[in-house]
Design a protein around this motif. Structure first.
Motif, short mmCIF file in Angstrom:
data_model
loop_
_atom_site.label_atom_id
_atom_site.label_comp_id
_atom_site.label_asym_id
_atom_site.label_seq_id
_atom_site.Cartn_x
_atom_site.Cartn_y
_atom_site.Cartn_z
N GLN A 1 26.08 24.35 -10.83
CA GLN A 1 24.83 24.54 -10.61
C GLN A 1 24.04 23.10 -10.46
O GLN A 1 23.45 22.81 -9.33
N HIS A 2 24.37 22.20 -11.04
CA HIS A 2 23.98 20.57 -10.52
C HIS A 2 24.94 19.93 -10.34
O HIS A 2 25.86 19.19 -10.68
N ARG A 3 24.48 19.09 -9.58
CA ARG A 3 25.74 18.30 -9.46
C ARG A 3 25.30 16.84 -10.06
O ARG A 3 26.49 16.11 -10.06
N VAL A 4 23.92 16.77 -11.01
CA VAL A 4 24.47 15.46 -11.98
C VAL A 4 23.85 15.76 -13.28
O VAL A 4 23.36 17.18 -13.78
N GLN A 5 24.98 15.72 -14.38
CA GLN A 5 24.65 16.33 -15.99
C GLN A 5 24.64 14.59 -16.44
O GLN A 5 25.31 14.17 -16.60
N CYS A 6 24.36 14.21 -17.81
CA CYS A 6 23.89 13.40 -18.68
C CYS A 6 24.76 14.53 -19.78
O CYS A 6 23.92 15.30 -20.74
N ILE A 7 26.04 14.79 -20.37
CA ILE A 7 26.76 15.42 -21.28
C ILE A 7 26.61 14.81 -22.80
O ILE A 7 26.72 13.94 -22.48
N GLY B 1 30.56 21.89 0.15
CA GLY B 1 31.29 20.61 0.77
C GLY B 1 30.97 19.29 1.66
O GLY B 1 31.63 19.13 1.83
N GLU B 2 29.53 19.74 1.61
CA GLU B 2 28.93 18.11 2.28
C GLU B 2 29.05 16.43 1.71
O GLU B 2 28.21 17.77 0.23
N LEU B 3 29.03 15.94 1.95
CA LEU B 3 28.87 14.49 0.73
C LEU B 3 27.08 14.60 0.67
O LEU B 3 26.75 14.26 2.12
N PRO C 1 39.61 5.79 12.30
CA PRO C 1 38.06 6.97 12.82
C PRO C 1 37.55 7.86 11.15
O PRO C 1 38.32 8.07 10.41
N GLN C 2 36.52 7.32 10.81
CA GLN C 2 35.76 8.72 9.98
C GLN C 2 35.67 9.75 9.87
O GLN C 2 36.57 10.28 8.69
N SER C 3 36.09 10.11 10.90
CA SER C 3 37.17 11.65 10.90
C SER C 3 37.82 11.85 10.28
O SER C 3 38.44 12.70 10.47
N GLU C 4 38.58 11.04 10.40
CA GLU C 4 40.81 11.56 9.91
C GLU C 4 39.78 11.22 8.46
O GLU C 4 41.44 11.68 7.82
N GLN C 5 38.98 11.22 7.58
CA GLN C 5 39.43 10.84 6.26
C GLN C 5 39.30 12.78 5.80
O GLN C 5 39.31 13.14 6.58
N PRO C 6 40.20 12.64 5.05
CA PRO C 6 40.41 13.96 4.46
C PRO C 6 38.05 14.57 3.41
O PRO C 6 37.90 13.44 3.12
N VAL C 7 38.56 15.47 3.47
CA VAL C 7 37.10 15.70 3.40
C VAL C 7 37.51 16.60 1.49
O VAL C 7 38.56 17.42 1.57
N ALA C 8 36.05 17.19 0.91
CA ALA C 8 36.54 17.44 -0.36
C ALA C 8 36.80 19.43 -0.02
O ALA C 8 36.31 19.68 1.01
N GLY C 9 37.81 19.80 -0.89
CA GLY C 9 37.35 21.21 -0.93
C GLY C 9 38.30 21.53 0.22
O GLY C 9 39.39 23.02 0.52
N SER C 10 39.37 20.37 1.04
CA SER C 10 40.63 20.61 1.69
C SER C 10 41.74 20.54 1.07
O SER C 10 41.87 20.00 0.16
N LYS C 11 42.27 21.56 1.50
CA LYS C 11 43.90 21.21 0.68
C LYS C 11 44.61 20.59 0.57
O LYS C 11 46.08 21.03 0.09
#
Length: 851
Positions: free
Chosen positions: A585-591, A641-643, A750-760
């Protein structure tokens, strides 16, 4: 026979040129390709006139590491494999053996005033020479060097000769019927001598060696790995085997696994019965007994239908070429079924420790007929039929998860603690769930167990921390006044063991906390009351195997998958519950890492990549009693999955920081840049300035411009041309051109060639690395902050040479105080135990003084 290793290896290359020799998760290497790689190293060493010298190898890539080992052996030298985690001790080896160079991906600081010359794989000649003049290799020439664990003193060096290794290797190939159709896995670190039993039986028989990283993938992945990779021959520790038996895996379906060898710890009846009940009739279980000094001493092959007898639970009979005798304290031979010290007699095994003459004299005896007698320090007995039974250690040293632990050393550490009058430690191998390290204490009034645990955790490795603490008025003694350990082992414990000061769950605690405690108590066999901040490893005696087991049980109970790194990063019930309830749920946590207390400053640890906090462990232990500690966990991607835009991520972290004026942010590398950006964001939000920022080897990310790259390459070309003309040193222009093209292609990619989060196609760590690289391109440090900056920087900044200018001039970016400390290390070594102690000491003094 002279040159036996080289001739055998060349024969394998001739017979199986295109056959798969090595395989890991992503790569396959044929015998011919491996030979070409090995020859690059061999040629480089021969050109430098190195012969019969020890060459340490520090390469994380196992395939490249094996290629380097074979190159070293072909060149007439001998190898010593090193892990990054044990590099602190490398200087002792270098000083004692005068090692001429190190094979590694980067230069390494060995001591305060020296850097070991380094052969970097990518800088070696790309093309194999037309012919290599190999030096002759005699059977008695050294083959490899390993070091003992050093639990009872400085680590001892063990050098095996070519004959020593090859005799044992060919015996294994014959006895275990290994041939080119086999696929043998390597689950051990190359630093351990157990790797000899996998590497050379595989590659000197035409088989395939398959790598599997248990620390990364987890023990529970082994059955699937065996099936997918068609593994026929596997070697693993007893602890790993027990972990597998705890699962509900149907091992009878793993029919391709014909041979399973276990060792490194005593085997229990439950281990044997578990194998016979759970595995296929096609699989043979081998129980092996070996030492670093002798390699295999005895072994016992068991099938699923082997009749149950007392001998079934022995460590088998001595293998060919090994003789075993049992002797008393006076050296007299003992008859069958009497316990004494195990002695091994064999030809060709090492006969000395090169760095310890006293231990050599005590341990080895070279007999007139050339046979070496080795005193193992282990207790055992031989039955009337010649089966060997292992019973323990003569010097109160036990093996826990493959690592030796001195009970006497641990007792001395306990006796040095405030409030402890006397202490005794036993290793209970008969506990129903697992072996336990039990501590019995005689204490003074006011004794605080929590303080003792924290103190031990700062100084001792996790494997040495006791599993149970018991309080006695007096320790039972023998007639001679020594602690009676037999009576301790059978001591009736009617009361519960000492418990920590249990902390009730606060209102913000998750419902997961009680569930986590219940699972931990069951898996660890605990009868104590757990607090929210009991550390799984340091306080409760857990290990990596039980951590995975607990995580698997937790996943089953809640019906969700949890990243495996959580078991090792969030090691208290409270921290794990925070992470599990928030990371979706949270993108940032102070644990929270310890029990918060009023009137203490707060320290936030910020990682360079989210998720794994273990890099800060030693610093945490140093500050645990003086500060409220939090780990900042951040996810760089949204749920879709968006930065996340970098300013938004920084703002979220800043909003999670409580009471900035009393807070310290500690960040390593990119984590340090985040700490700076958070401090700036707090001030822009009109919050009080932070107490301090601590930057750990964090340079200003001033990327090298295209013009600077051209200028640097022009300078390199000029230097190489000069070297070619003046010294006759030939330059591999083809390799230089390929490296330059690769650098500019990466820059222009090119930036588009970089892998993205969630990519297998990428791992979780890969996607985080991509996020950090994209964030780093947008960082521009310009505005000073209003809090002091404390900078710790490594003495060697070569790790940044191709990416950024290693600029550590942070002083203009604070309007308050600035302090800098230099640490003898490169970037990857900054947070080793020695430097972490320095960092923790400095930060502790600043926090205590309030300056």
């Amino acid at each position: 026979m002279d040159d036996e290793f080289r001739l055998r290896w060349l024969e394998m290359v001739r017979l199986y040129p295109t056959k798969e020799a090595l395989r890991d998760e992503n790569h396959r290497v044929s015998y011919e390709a491996l030979h070409h790689r090995a020859n690059r190293y061999a040629n480089a060493l021969i050109e430098r006139n190195f012969n019969q010298q020890c060459i340490p190898v520090l390469l994380e890539d196992p395939i490249e590491h094996i290629a380097a080992l074979f190159g070293i052996l072909l060149s007439g030298n001998y190898y010593h494999s090193v892990r990054l985690s044990s590099v602190d001790d490398l200087h002792q080896l270098v000083d004692s053996l005068d090692c001429p160079c190190l094979i590694s991906n980067s230069p390494l600081v060995i001591s305060n005033d020296s850097v070991l010359p380094t052969l970097v794989p990518k800088r070696l000649q790309a093309d194999e020479p037309d012919s290599i003049s190999y030096p002759p290799i005699l059977p008695e020439n050294p083959f490899c060097l390993f070091t003992t664990s050093g639990s009872t003193g400085p680590p001892k060096q063990v050098v095996h000769s070519h004959r020593s290794v090859l005799v044992d290797t060919f015996r294994q190939i014959t006895d275990n019927e290994i041939d080119s159709a086999d696929r043998i896995d390597l689950l051990f670190s190359l630093e351990f001598s157990a790797s000899l039993a996998c590497i050379f039986p595989a590659l000197l028989s035409g088989a395939t060696l398959v790598f599997h990283d248990l620390k990364k993938a987890g023990v529970l992945t082994l059955p699937t790995f065996w099936q997918e990779q068609g593994v026929t021959f596997s070697s693993l520790s007893v602890s790993t085997f027990r972990m597998l038996l705890k699962t509900d895996t149907d091992f009878k379906k793993v029919t391709g696994l014909r041979f399973l060898s276990i060792g490194a710890e005593p085997v229990r009846p439950a281990d044997i019965s578990g194998f016979q009940e759970r595995f296929s009739a096609n699989t043979v279980l081998q129980v092996a007994y070996a030492t670093t000094e002798t390699r295999t001493i005895s072994e016992h092959k068991i099938r699923t239908d082997t009749a149950v007898s007392e001998q079934l639970f022995s460590v088998g009979k001595p293998v060919d070429g090994r003789a075993v005798s049992i002797r008393s304290e006076t050296g007299a031979l003992l008859p069958p079924n009497q316990v004494g010290e195990i002695f091994v007699q064999a030809r060709f095994i090492p006969a000395t420790y090169p760095n310890n003459a006293e231990a050599s004299q005590r341990t080895y005896q070279l007999q007139p007929n050339g046979i070496v007698q080795y005193a193992t320090g282990d207790l055992g007995f031989l039955d009337a039929d010649g089966y060997l039974f292992w019973c323990g250690r003569t010097d109160f040293v036990v093996k826990i998860n493959g690592q030796k632990v001195s009970l006497i050393q641990l007792e001395q550490e306990l006796k040095n603690e405030p409030g402890v009058k006397n202490a005794a430690v036993i290793y209970d191998t008969f506990h129903a769930d697992r072996s336990l390290l039990k501590t019995y204490l005689c204490t003074e009034p006011g004794f605080d167990l929590l303080i003792l645990k924290q103190s031990l955790a700062q100084r001792l490795p996790v494997v040495m921390l006791p599993d149970r603490y018991y309080l006695l008025d007096v320790l039972p003694l023998t007639k001679t006044g020594k602690v009676d350990r037999m009576r301790l082992a059978s001591h009736p414990v009617t009361a519960s063991p000492i418990t920590d000061n249990s902390v009730e769950n606060d209102e913000s605690s998750s419902d997961l906390v009680p569930l986590i405690k219940t699972i931990w108590q069951k898996e660890l066999g605990l009868d104590t009351v757990l607090s929210d901040y009991d550390d799984f490893f340091q306080d409760l005696g857990g290990d990596s195997l039980t951590a995975e087991s607990c995580l698997a049980e937790l996943e089953n109970r809640i019906g969700k998958t949890v990243p495996i790194h959580a078991a090792f990063s969030y090691t208290t019930p409270k921290a794990l519950a925070y992470y599990m309830t928030g990371y979706h749920q949270h993108r940032v946590q102070c644990i929270p890492l310890n029990q918060p207390a009023a009137h203490r400053k707060t320290v936030y640890f910020i990682p360079p990549l989210p998720g794994d906090r273990r890099m800060y462990r030693w610093i945490e232990n140093h500050l645990n009693q003086q500060c409220n500690l939090y780990y900042v966990h951040f996810e760089p991607y949204t749920m879709t999955g968006e930065l996340i835009p970098f300013p938004d991520l920084i703002r979220q972290i800043a909003q999670a920081i409580g009471n900035p004026a009393e807070s310290v942010l500690i960040g390593f590398s990119f984590g340090g840049l985040i700490a700076y950006q958070v401090a700036l964001s707090l001030e822009q939000m009109q919050q009080p300035a932070l107490n301090r920022i601590v930057l750990l080897d964090t340079p200003l990310y001033r990327r090298i411009t295209f013009r600077e790259s051209l200028r640097k390459d022009a300078h390199r070309i000029k230097r190489k041309v000069f070297a070619d003309l003046q010294t006759g040193q030939k330059v591999n222009w083809s390799a230089s051109w390929q490296r330059a093209v690769a650098r500019y292609r990466k820059r222009l990619k090119p930036q588009s060639e970089q892998p993205v989060a969630g990519s297998k196609a990428t791992t979780w760590q890969d996607s985080c690395t991509v996020a950090v690289n994209q964030y780093a391109r947008k960082i521009n440090v310009q505005t000073p902050v209003s809090c002091p900056i404390l900078l710790f920087r490594a003495s060697d900044s070569s790790a940044f040479q191709y990416e950024i200018r290693p600029d550590f001039r942070w002083q203009p970016y604070t309007t308050a105080g600035f302090e800098e400390h230099r640490l003898e290390a490169n970037h990857d070594q900054v947070l080793n135990s020695t430097n972490s102690h320095i960092i923790g000491t400095v930060v502790h003094e600043l926090v205590q003084s309030g300056s």
